[in-house]
Design a protein around this motif. Structure first.
Motif, PDB file in Angstrom:
ATOM      1  N   ARG A  81      62.628  52.406  50.962  1.00 32.38           N
ATOM      2  CA  ARG A  81      62.062  51.194  51.566  1.00 32.38           C
ATOM      3  C   ARG A  81      61.265  50.397  50.540  1.00 32.38           C
ATOM      4  N   GLY A  85      62.224  46.779  48.954  1.00 32.65           N
ATOM      5  CA  GLY A  85      61.285  45.671  49.035  1.00 32.65           C
ATOM      6  C   GLY A  85      61.068  45.008  47.691  1.00 32.65           C
ATOM      7  N   LEU A 206      62.506  45.781  56.487  1.00 29.52           N
ATOM      8  CA  LEU A 206      62.832  46.832  55.538  1.00 29.52           C
ATOM      9  C   LEU A 206      62.925  48.196  56.223  1.00 29.52           C
ATOM     10  N   ALA A 274      68.215  42.919  53.920  1.00 28.96           N
ATOM     11  CA  ALA A 274      66.986  42.933  54.718  1.00 28.96           C
ATOM     12  C   ALA A 274      66.918  41.844  55.766  1.00 28.96           C
ATOM     13  N   ASP A 315      54.714  43.928  53.866  1.00 28.54           N
ATOM     14  CA  ASP A 315      55.245  45.110  54.526  1.00 28.54           C
ATOM     15  C   ASP A 315      54.138  46.138  54.785  1.00 28.54           C
TER      16      ASP A 315
END
Length: 353
Positions: A81, A85, A206, A274, A315
């Protein structure tokens, strides 16, 4: 009092070399600082979640896997993840800078050239025609849709005398995006399965992205980044106008074509992985130009470094802002990015390219 001779000496290219060296050193140092911040934010991203993991445990799990529960969580869930990102943020930042350079439009974003709409149509088509519901399956259709939309926009913007001017590209992108959005709406309102998938995908997230997705899109993002770096000098000439750019030796048509290819690869790959994450490609280049000026030899690499900080930071914020559950990164970037962008465009020196 400065004499005329002293002024001439000061203004000569030789005398300006120390200033240029200091400027290059300062900007290079800024990139190194940005890389250090990415490393720190990446570690925080791996550590923060439903079960917080101390940074020292994260560090040991990364460099000395021991098979523990925390190590498995880090490598199976949080590391993919975080890396995705970083890749998505870098791609959106660089593609946003290229879009604004290509169209000479400071408000250009992935929606202007129809990339987001094209990717969305690819997702809807994969569900409707082939019944695909796994990200690893429909990501390819999203990427293909983004690429086809970008090509159509470029061809439409190239018709007529004068070739693909910035205004024509922007208008073509707006028209193609509107048509594709209408198609998406028509399909999703009559197909429950595609509507359920699009409701989640269009937010930009994500979550539940594994290493397989990262492996699929990274080659395209890497090729797009290489192309972007190769044309930064030509983009500087193009920013002065087509005629001035040609006079300076820039191959305008070739530069536009390469920039379009890089945008499709970068933004299409990021959107396929994403979903459409807003404001990153729009706001980050503005902030970067406020720091390094309009030179795309610095705007592109700085955007590539700064955008992952925004994506990962958003995030992380989305994971902790609610007492239970989390907000998707696309929601957080919109909430955080909108006021920041409004502040930036109100500053006169970055209100225009």
């Amino acid at each position: 009092m400065t004499t005329r001779s002293e002024s001439l000496v000061r203004d000569t290219p030789v005398a300006s070399w120390p200033v240029r060296r200091r400027r290059v050193a300062a900007r290079s140092g800024g990139l190194l600082v940005g890389a250090g911040l990415i490393l720190f934010v990446g570690l925080v991203s791996v550590a923060v979640g439903a079960k917080p993991i101390p940074l020292d445990v994260v560090w040991h799990a990364i460099f000395g896997y021991d098979g523990s529960y925390d190590a498995n969580v880090i490598w199976d869930q949080r590391m993919p993840r975080t890396l995705l990102g970083l890749a998505v943020g870098a791609a959106l930042g660089a593609s946003g800078a290229l879009m604004q350079a290509l169209t000479r439009n400071p408000l250009a974003d992935p929606g202007v050239l129809g990339v987001n709409a094209g990717a969305s149509v690819g997702v809807v088509a994969s569900v409707l025609l082939f019944g695909l519901t796994q990200l690893a399956q429909y990501a390819w259709f999203a990427f293909a849709g983004a690429a086809i939309a970008g090509v159509v926009v470029y061809l439409l913007g190239s018709t007529g005398r004068g070739g693909p001017t910035p205004v024509r590209l922007a208008l073509a992108g707006t028209v193609v995006g509107a048509v594709l959005t209408g198609i998406i709406t028509a399909i999703t309102t009559t197909n429950a399965q595609s509507w359920q998938l699009m409701r989640f995908w269009t937010i930009g997230s994500l979550v539940n992205r594994n290493a397989e997705v990262l492996v699929q899109v990274v080659p395209f993002l890497a090729i797009g980044a290489v192309i972007a770096f190769s044309i930064t000098g030509a983009l500087n000439a193009l920013a002065l106008g087509d005629q001035v750019g040609r006079a300076l030796g820039a191959r305008v048509g070739r530069t536009r074509l390469l920039a379009g290819v890089a945008i499709v690869l970068l933004c299409g790959g990021a959107t396929a992985a994403a979903g459409p994450i807003g404001f990153v490609g729009l706001a980050v280049p503005h902030a970067v130009r406020a720091i390094v000026g309009p030179d795309y030899r610095w705007v592109v690499p700085y955007s590539l470094v700064a955008a992952p900080l925004l994506v990962l930071g958003s995030d992380i914020l989305g994971r902790v802002v609610l007492p239970s559950g989390e907000l998707e990164v696309g929601v957080v970037t919109a909430v955080v990015g909108a006021p920041v962008f409004i502040y930036l465009v109100r500053r006169r020196r970055v209100a225009a390219l």
